[in-house]
Write an enzyme that holds these catalytic residues in place. Structure first.
Site, PDB file in Angstrom:
ATOM      1  CG  HIS A   1       5.257   1.132   2.639  1.00 10.50           C
ATOM      2  ND1 HIS A   1       4.840   2.365   2.193  1.00 10.50           N
ATOM      3  CD2 HIS A   1       4.598   0.934   3.798  1.00 10.50           C
ATOM      4  CE1 HIS A   1       3.987   2.885   3.052  1.00 10.50           C
ATOM      5  NE2 HIS A   1       3.805   2.027   4.036  1.00 10.50           N
TER       6      HIS A   1
ATOM      7  NE  ARG B   1       8.414  -4.293  10.661  1.00 12.71           N
ATOM      8  CZ  ARG B   1       9.421  -3.468  10.438  1.00 12.71           C
ATOM      9  NH1 ARG B   1      10.663  -3.879  10.588  1.00 12.71           N
ATOM     10  NH2 ARG B   1       9.200  -2.227  10.054  1.00 12.71           N
TER      11      ARG B   1
ATOM     12  CG  ASP C   1       1.986   4.936   4.935  1.00 17.57           C
ATOM     13  OD1 ASP C   1       1.439   3.826   4.844  1.00 17.57           O
ATOM     14  OD2 ASP C   1       3.034   5.136   5.586  1.00 17.57           O
TER      15      ASP C   1
ATOM     16  CG  HIS D   1      -0.074   0.149   2.525  1.00 17.42           C
ATOM     17  ND1 HIS D   1       0.588  -0.904   3.093  1.00 17.42           N
ATOM     18  CD2 HIS D   1       0.210   1.226   3.298  1.00 17.42           C
ATOM     19  CE1 HIS D   1       1.234  -0.500   4.171  1.00 17.42           C
ATOM     20  NE2 HIS D   1       1.033   0.807   4.315  1.00 17.42           N
TER      21      HIS D   1
HETATM   22  O1  LIG Z   1       4.625  -2.207  10.499  1.00 12.49           O
HETATM   23  C1  LIG Z   1       5.413  -1.670   9.700  1.00 12.49           C
HETATM   24  O2  LIG Z   1       6.608  -1.792   9.768  1.00 12.49           O
HETATM   25  C2  LIG Z   1       4.843  -0.818   8.590  1.00 12.49           C
HETATM   26  C3  LIG Z   1       3.350  -0.884   8.529  1.00 12.49           C
HETATM   27  C4  LIG Z   1       2.770   0.109   7.580  1.00 12.49           C
HETATM   28  O3  LIG Z   1       3.237   0.313   6.508  1.00 12.49           O
HETATM   29  C5  LIG Z   1       1.580   0.862   8.000  1.00 12.49           C
HETATM   30  O4  LIG Z   1       1.084   0.635   9.132  1.00 12.49           O
HETATM   31  O5  LIG Z   1       1.122   1.724   7.215  1.00 12.49           O
HETATM   32 FE   LIG Z   2       2.306   1.977   5.548  1.00  6.23          FE
END
Ligand SMILES: O=C(O)CCC(=O)C(=O)O
Ligand SMILES: [Fe+2]
Length: 191
Positions: free
Chosen positions: A120, A130, A65, A63
């Site tokens: 990403h 993670r 952001d 996606h």
């Molecule tokens: O959790 C992550 O490292 C990135 C997650 C992400 O891209 C988001 O929450 O928009």
């Molecule tokens: Fe994100």
């Protein structure tokens, strides 16, 4: 920190009004969100031996952001990847001492495409969990998002029509995570 970064970005773009971008975030009605993500170790990811510790198992689908910028901090577990122009995915090494700054769709629009909201995703890790925290700097719901006219040179075409942050969110909720959610607002796409 988000405001400082946005002020540096405005300076880099030669925008005279230093707080033109940061004021969207300092607005008392700004729509900022803090998110914590936890990706437990995923045994299915252990089958192969790529740089993520195994097979590609998606933890968070691809996606862009939506907001202006996002500030991401994670523990030392890899998994974050960005999509290059040739559509290949490249891992961003984890670093628990650094912040990762993502440009969001709104900033891509305001800069008329000069800054790109990079696609990403997160792959799970076979062995380690993670943890990441992300602060999404978003404008107020009534804020108008449009290419900033002070950036437009000569007969440069405006790539996006004006919309409010509320309109964007409403239209984004009707799409899938991986969709190009700016498509609806592109000037060559009146759908
Ligand atoms: O959790 C992550 O490292 C990135 C997650 C992400 O891209 C988001 O929450 O928009
Ligand atoms: Fe994100």
């Amino acid at each position: 920190m988000g405001c400082e970064i946005l002020e540096l970005m405005a300076e880099g773009l030669n925008i005279e009004e230093k707080n033109m971008l940061s004021k969207l975030v300092t607005d008392k009605d700004s729509d900022c969100i803090f998110r914590l993500n936890h990706y437990p170790p995923c045994p299915e990811s252990r089958l192969n031996n790529n740089d993520n510790g195994g097979e590609n198992v998606i933890g968070f689908g691809e996606h862009t952001d939506p907001q202006i910028i996002s500030l991401l901090r994670s523990n030392n577990t890899s998994g974050f990847q960005i999509c290059l122009k040739d559509k290949s995915w490249i891992s961003v090494p984890s670093d628990h001492n650094s912040f990762f700054v993502n440009v969001g769709d709104s900033l891509q629009v305001m800069t008329n495409g000069r800054f790109k909201s990079v696609r990403h995703r997160v792959l799970t890790n076979g062995f380690k969990s993670r943890l990441s925290m992300i602060y999404f700097c978003g404008p107020s719901l009534s804020e108008k998002i449009a290419p900033l006219l002070c950036l437009i040179k000569g007969n440069e075409r405006l790539l996006y029509r004006e919309f409010t942050w509320f309109e964007y969110k409403k239209s984004a909720y009707a799409t899938r995570l991986s969709d190009n959610r700016l498509g609806h607002f592109e000037t060559n796409n009146d759908s």
